[in-house]
Design a protein around this motif. Structure first.
Motif, PDB file in Angstrom:
ATOM      1  N   GLU A 299      10.439   4.119   5.119  1.00  0.00           N
ATOM      2  CA  GLU A 299      11.310   4.337   4.585  1.00  0.00           C
ATOM      3  C   GLU A 299      11.707   4.455   2.698  1.00  0.00           C
ATOM      4  OE1 GLU A 299      16.030   3.252   4.189  1.00  0.00           O
ATOM      5  OE2 GLU A 299      15.112   2.159   5.014  1.00  0.00           O
TER       6      GLU A 299
ATOM      7  N   ALA B  47       8.628   7.630   9.848  1.00  0.00           N
ATOM      8  CA  ALA B  47       9.248   7.281   8.591  1.00  0.00           C
ATOM      9  C   ALA B  47      10.216   6.690   8.733  1.00  0.00           C
ATOM     10  CB  ALA B  47      10.533   9.136   9.335  1.00  0.00           C
ATOM     11  N   GLU B  48      11.018   5.840   9.188  1.00  0.00           N
ATOM     12  CA  GLU B  48      11.276   4.513   8.861  1.00  0.00           C
ATOM     13  C   GLU B  48      10.778   3.022   9.032  1.00  0.00           C
ATOM     14  OE1 GLU B  48      14.840   4.816  13.106  1.00  0.00           O
ATOM     15  OE2 GLU B  48      12.958   3.685  12.791  1.00  0.00           O
TER      16      GLU B  48
ATOM     17  N   ALA C 288      14.325  12.951   9.744  1.00  0.00           N
ATOM     18  CA  ALA C 288      14.548  11.294   9.090  1.00  0.00           C
ATOM     19  C   ALA C 288      14.548  12.433   7.733  1.00  0.00           C
ATOM     20  CB  ALA C 288      13.368  10.285   9.128  1.00  0.00           C
TER      21      ALA C 288
ATOM     22  N   LEU D 154       9.246  10.085  13.860  1.00  0.00           N
ATOM     23  CA  LEU D 154      10.229   9.217  13.678  1.00  0.00           C
ATOM     24  C   LEU D 154      10.590   7.498  13.623  1.00  0.00           C
ATOM     25  CD1 LEU D 154      13.622   8.894  12.577  1.00  0.00           C
ATOM     26  CD2 LEU D 154      13.842   8.458  15.052  1.00  0.00           C
ATOM     27  N   LYS D 155       9.540   6.882  13.782  1.00  0.00           N
ATOM     28  CA  LYS D 155       9.065   6.040  13.790  1.00  0.00           C
ATOM     29  C   LYS D 155       8.837   5.187  12.565  1.00  0.00           C
ATOM     30  CE  LYS D 155       8.227   4.439  18.937  1.00  0.00           C
ATOM     31  NZ  LYS D 155       7.349   4.296  19.440  1.00  0.00           N
TER      32      LYS D 155
END
Length: 227
Positions: free
Chosen positions: A54, A50-51, A81, A47-48
């Motif tokens: 973005e 993916a963020e 995400a 997730l990190k």
């Protein structure tokens, strides 16, 4: 041809992204292990990434060994995400999971591709991305680029509309070791090269460029000294 970075290291991804030419990220269990990450932190780490990236595709690989497990884990990863792509190995279970995930609207990157037939089967099973390996052929004294050529030709012979989520199949040149691998992949028409940080820096630097920059700086300092 687009550049992805092949790493799970957040600092490397941030640096490559700052150059302005990064189009995506690929990871695998081995790359995650190199970060020292723990099992419980795997999905938060994806997730990190993916963020941090973005809007850019980030491949997160399933570690399940059955089709049912891959489908379950794939849906869970994809839900983290909108830019996460589920990465699956080419095998019986992987193909079955790819088809199910693609039908559910999940983009899949089929990895560990070493032959045109594997690539064709992956595309027919709904893969959005296909990752043929180059460097591992070189490791066993075979020509990885010629194998990539065969994959590119076979995939680009056909229209894959309706097979997967985005109606297209892109070829990710993987297991890249040298700038020459990147050059040859681009000459063959591969869509993407996913490159580890060390090789990515080699693609950027050239001794004549470094020499030229040093010369420009030395000459400019002469101008500054006269001010």
């Amino acid at each position: 041809m687009k550049f992805f970075i092949d790493t799970a290291n957040l600092d490397e991804i941030a640096e490559a992204k700052s150059w302005g030419c990064l189009a995506g990220v690929t990871t695998n269990p081995s790359l995650y292990a190199k970060t020292g990450g723990k099992l419980a932190d795997f999905e938060p780490h994806m997730l990190k990434i993916a963020e941090l990236c973005e809007g850019l595709p980030v491949s997160a690989e399933s570690t399940a060994t059955t089709a049912e497990g891959m489908i379950e884990e794939g849906k869970r990863l994809a839900a983290l995400a909108p830019n996460i792509v589920v990465k699956l190995p080419v095998c019986e279970a992987g193909l079955a999971a790819c088809r199910a995930l693609a039908d559910a609207g999940v983009r899949v990157n089929m990895t560990l591709v070493f032959s045109p037939t594997q690539a064709l089967m992956a595309a027919n099973a709904g893969a959005r991305y296909i990752s043929p390996f180059v460097g591992r052929f070189d490791d066993i004294a075979e020509d990885g680029i010629s194998q990539l050529d065969n994959v590119v030709t076979c995939i680009k012979n056909y229209d894959w509309t309706g097979k997967n989520v985005d109606d297209t199949v892109e070829i990710i040149t993987a297991s890249v070791r040298t700038p020459n691998h990147v050059t040859q992949a681009a000459l063959l028409g591969a869509d993407i090269a996913t490159v580890p940080m060390a090789a990515l820096k080699k693609c950027l630097h050239h001794p004549l460029t470094d020499q030229g920059l040093a010369s420009f700086e030395a000459d400019w300092q002469k101008v500054v000294a006269q001010a």
